[in-house]
Design a protein around this motif. Structure first.
Motif, PDB file in Angstrom:
ATOM      1  N   HIS A 174       0.835  -1.201   0.000  1.00 48.26           N
ATOM      2  CA  HIS A 174       0.000   0.000   0.000  1.00 48.26           C
ATOM      3  C   HIS A 174       0.873   1.256   0.000  1.00 48.26           C
ATOM      4  N   MET A 175       1.928   1.255   0.813  1.00 53.41           N
ATOM      5  CA  MET A 175       2.821   2.413   0.877  1.00 53.41           C
ATOM      6  C   MET A 175       3.549   2.619  -0.449  1.00 53.41           C
ATOM      7  N   GLU A 176       3.917   1.537  -1.106  1.00 50.55           N
ATOM      8  CA  GLU A 176       4.651   1.622  -2.370  1.00 50.55           C
ATOM      9  C   GLU A 176       3.757   2.100  -3.513  1.00 50.55           C
ATOM     10  N   ARG A 177       2.478   1.879  -3.401  1.00 48.51           N
ATOM     11  CA  ARG A 177       1.575   2.183  -4.517  1.00 48.51           C
ATOM     12  C   ARG A 177       0.604   3.315  -4.169  1.00 48.51           C
ATOM     13  N   MET A 178      -0.480   2.971  -3.459  1.00 45.45           N
ATOM     14  CA  MET A 178      -1.549   3.947  -3.255  1.00 45.45           C
ATOM     15  C   MET A 178      -1.087   5.164  -2.454  1.00 45.45           C
ATOM     16  N   TYR A 179      -0.421   4.935  -1.309  1.00 45.19           N
ATOM     17  CA  TYR A 179      -0.035   6.072  -0.467  1.00 45.19           C
ATOM     18  C   TYR A 179       1.105   6.867  -1.090  1.00 45.19           C
ATOM     19  N   TYR A 180       1.934   6.193  -1.856  1.00 47.73           N
ATOM     20  CA  TYR A 180       2.974   6.889  -2.616  1.00 47.73           C
ATOM     21  C   TYR A 180       2.344   7.840  -3.632  1.00 47.73           C
ATOM     22  N   GLN A 181       1.295   7.369  -4.320  1.00 47.73           N
ATOM     23  CA  GLN A 181       0.593   8.213  -5.285  1.00 47.73           C
ATOM     24  C   GLN A 181      -0.107   9.384  -4.592  1.00 47.73           C
ATOM     25  N   ILE A 182      -0.659   9.147  -3.404  1.00 49.68           N
ATOM     26  CA  ILE A 182      -1.284  10.229  -2.641  1.00 49.68           C
ATOM     27  C   ILE A 182      -0.248  11.283  -2.292  1.00 49.68           C
ATOM     28  N   ALA A 183       0.958  10.851  -1.916  1.00 49.63           N
ATOM     29  CA  ALA A 183       2.030  11.797  -1.602  1.00 49.63           C
ATOM     30  C   ALA A 183       2.393  12.649  -2.819  1.00 49.63           C
ATOM     31  N   ILE A 184       2.417  12.039  -3.992  1.00 49.12           N
ATOM     32  CA  ILE A 184       2.716  12.784  -5.221  1.00 49.12           C
ATOM     33  C   ILE A 184       1.637  13.832  -5.494  1.00 49.12           C
ATOM     34  N   ILE A 185       0.369  13.450  -5.307  1.00 42.90           N
ATOM     35  CA  ILE A 185      -0.736  14.393  -5.500  1.00 42.90           C
ATOM     36  C   ILE A 185      -0.601  15.572  -4.549  1.00 42.90           C
ATOM     37  N   LEU A 186      -0.292  15.291  -3.281  1.00 46.93           N
ATOM     38  CA  LEU A 186      -0.134  16.365  -2.291  1.00 46.93           C
ATOM     39  C   LEU A 186       0.990  17.319  -2.673  1.00 46.93           C
ATOM     40  N   LEU A 187       2.102  16.774  -3.137  1.00 40.15           N
ATOM     41  CA  LEU A 187       3.227  17.623  -3.547  1.00 40.15           C
ATOM     42  C   LEU A 187       2.874  18.449  -4.786  1.00 40.15           C
ATOM     43  N   ALA A 188       2.140  17.830  -5.713  1.00 48.07           N
ATOM     44  CA  ALA A 188       1.708  18.561  -6.905  1.00 48.07           C
ATOM     45  C   ALA A 188       0.766  19.700  -6.539  1.00 48.07           C
ATOM     46  N   GLN A 189      -0.126  19.444  -5.593  1.00 46.43           N
ATOM     47  CA  GLN A 189      -1.044  20.491  -5.133  1.00 46.43           C
ATOM     48  C   GLN A 189      -0.276  21.635  -4.468  1.00 46.43           C
ATOM     49  N   ARG A 190       0.651  21.280  -3.594  1.00 44.62           N
ATOM     50  CA  ARG A 190       1.429  22.299  -2.894  1.00 44.62           C
ATOM     51  C   ARG A 190       2.252  23.131  -3.879  1.00 44.62           C
ATOM     52  N   ALA A 191       2.911  22.452  -4.821  1.00 43.95           N
ATOM     53  CA  ALA A 191       3.723  23.165  -5.810  1.00 43.95           C
ATOM     54  C   ALA A 191       2.862  24.080  -6.672  1.00 43.95           C
ATOM     55  N   SER A 192       1.691  23.607  -7.062  1.00 39.06           N
ATOM     56  CA  SER A 192       0.794  24.416  -7.899  1.00 39.06           C
ATOM     57  C   SER A 192       0.327  25.663  -7.160  1.00 39.06           C
ATOM     58  N   ILE A 193      -0.049  25.498  -5.899  1.00 42.43           N
ATOM     59  CA  ILE A 193      -0.511  26.641  -5.104  1.00 42.43           C
ATOM     60  C   ILE A 193       0.602  27.668  -4.943  1.00 42.43           C
ATOM     61  N   LEU A 194       1.817  27.202  -4.683  1.00 42.35           N
ATOM     62  CA  LEU A 194       2.961  28.121  -4.551  1.00 42.35           C
ATOM     63  C   LEU A 194       3.229  28.844  -5.866  1.00 42.35           C
ATOM     64  N   LYS A 195       3.114  28.126  -6.986  1.00 39.53           N
ATOM     65  CA  LYS A 195       3.332  28.748  -8.301  1.00 39.53           C
ATOM     66  C   LYS A 195       2.262  29.791  -8.582  1.00 39.53           C
ATOM     67  N   PHE A 196       1.013  29.480  -8.302  1.00 39.84           N
ATOM     68  CA  PHE A 196      -0.065  30.452  -8.491  1.00 39.84           C
ATOM     69  C   PHE A 196       0.148  31.681  -7.611  1.00 39.84           C
ATOM     70  N   SER A 197       0.557  31.468  -6.373  1.00 39.79           N
ATOM     71  CA  SER A 197       0.802  32.594  -5.459  1.00 39.79           C
ATOM     72  C   SER A 197       1.908  33.492  -5.988  1.00 39.79           C
ATOM     73  N   ASP A 198       2.944  32.875  -6.546  1.00 40.58           N
ATOM     74  CA  ASP A 198       4.041  33.643  -7.139  1.00 40.58           C
ATOM     75  C   ASP A 198       3.551  34.449  -8.335  1.00 40.58           C
ATOM     76  N   ASP A 199       2.691  33.858  -9.152  1.00 39.45           N
ATOM     77  CA  ASP A 199       2.127  34.569 -10.311  1.00 39.45           C
ATOM     78  C   ASP A 199       1.258  35.748  -9.864  1.00 39.45           C
TER      79      ASP A 199
END
Length: 238
Positions: free
Chosen positions: A101-126
Motif C-alpha cells: 500500500h505504501m509503495e503504490r496507493m499512499y505513494y501516489q497520494i504523496a505525489i498528489i499532495l506535492l503537486a497540489q502544494r507546488a501548484s498553489i505556490l506557483k499560483f501565489s508567485d504569479d
C-alpha cells in the motif's frame, strides 16, 4: 524551475514488532498509549535525528504527536505519521501487505499532495508578480497597451486556476476509507485548504480589478462619444 523547497519528502514503511508493541501499550491510570509521549515515535514521524535530541518537548511534543499521528489501527499494531514532509508507517512484520500500500496507493497520494502544494505556490508567485505589474502601471502613452497585457495575464491565471481545481484538487482520492482519512489529514497538516482559499480570494480580486478597469474604459469611451455628439449638435440644427 524549483517551486518548493529542497527538503526531501519521505514515504517510509518500517516493520518493527518490538517497537510497535512498546508504543501501543497503555499507560497506567490514564488510558493513553505510550506513543502519545514517546520520543522514539516523535523522532520517527518528524525524521528528527537522534531520539535523545528531539526538537520539541513536554506539552508541545505531545500536541504535535497528536496532530500528526493517524492512529486508527493502533490496537492491531500499526501507526501512521503524516507531516508536511513525511508519510510514515510503523507496523509489525506480519502486516507485509501495508508495504505494498505504501509503495503504490499512499505513494501516489504523496505525489498528489506535492503537486497540489507546488501548484498553489506557483499560483501565489504569479499573483504577486501580476500585482507588482499593476502597482508599476502609471499614466502614459503605453498605459492602455500595458494594461491589456496585464489583463491577459489575469485571464490566463484565472483559467489555469479553474483547471487546477477541477483536475487536481480532490475531496476523495480513493474509495478506501483509511486512504480518504489519511489524505484529509495530510491536506490539513500541510495547510493546503487555507492556502487554496486565500489564493482563490487573491485571484478573484485581480479578476474584479480588471473587470472594473474595463468598465471605466467603456464609460470613458461613452462619455467621449457623448461629447462629440453634443459638439456636433449645433451643426445638425443649423
Amino acid at each position: 524551475i524549483p517551486i518548493i523547497d529542497d527538503r526531501m519528502f519521505t514515504v517510509c514503511w518500517y516493520a518493527n514488532a518490538d517497537l510497535i508493541k512498546e508504543l501501543q501499550k497503555e499507560v497506567c491510570f490514564t488510558g493513553n498509549y505510550r506513543y502519545e509521549t514517546s520520543d522514539k515515535w516523535y523522532s520517527f514521524v518528524f525524521i528528527d535525528g537522534s531520539v535523545s535530541g528531539v526538537s520539541a518537548g513536554g506539552k508541545m511534543k505531545e500536541d504535535l504527536i497528536k496532530q500528526f499521528t493517524y492512529s486508527r489501527w493502533i490496537h492491531t499494531g500499526t501507526l501512521y505519521g503524516i507531516t508536511r514532509y513525511s508519510l510514515m508507517c510503523l507496523t509489525n512484520s506480519s502486516f507485509d501487505v501495508l508495504r505494498h500500500h505504501m509503495e503504490r496507493m499512499y505513494y501516489q497520494i504523496a505525489i498528489i499532495l506535492l503537486a497540489q502544494r507546488a501548484s498553489i505556490l506557483k499560483f501565489s508567485d504569479d499573483v504577486s508578480r501580476i500585482s507588482g505589474d499593476i502597482e508599476r502601471l502609471k499614466k502614459g502613452e503605453d498605459e492602455q497597451k500595458r494594461f491589456k497585457e496585464i489583463a491577459e495575464k489575469v485571464k490566463n491565471l484565472h483559467s489555469s486556476f479553474i483547471h487546477f481545481v477541477n483536475r487536481l484538487w480532490f475531496t476523495e482520492v480513493t474509495p478506501q476509507e483509511q486512504g480518504i482519512e489519511m489524505y484529509n489529514m495530510a491536506v490539513k497538516n500541510m495547510g493546503l485548504t487555507e492556502q487554496l482559499n486565500e489564493l482563490r480570494h487573491e485571484i478573484k480580486e485581480l479578476y474584479e480589478f480588471v473587470e472594473m478597469e474595463y468598465e471605466k474604459e467603456i464609460n470613458r469611451s461613452i462619455a467621449l462619444l457623448d461629447k462629440i455628439a453634443f459638439s456636433l449638435l449645433p451643426l445638425i440644427v443649423a
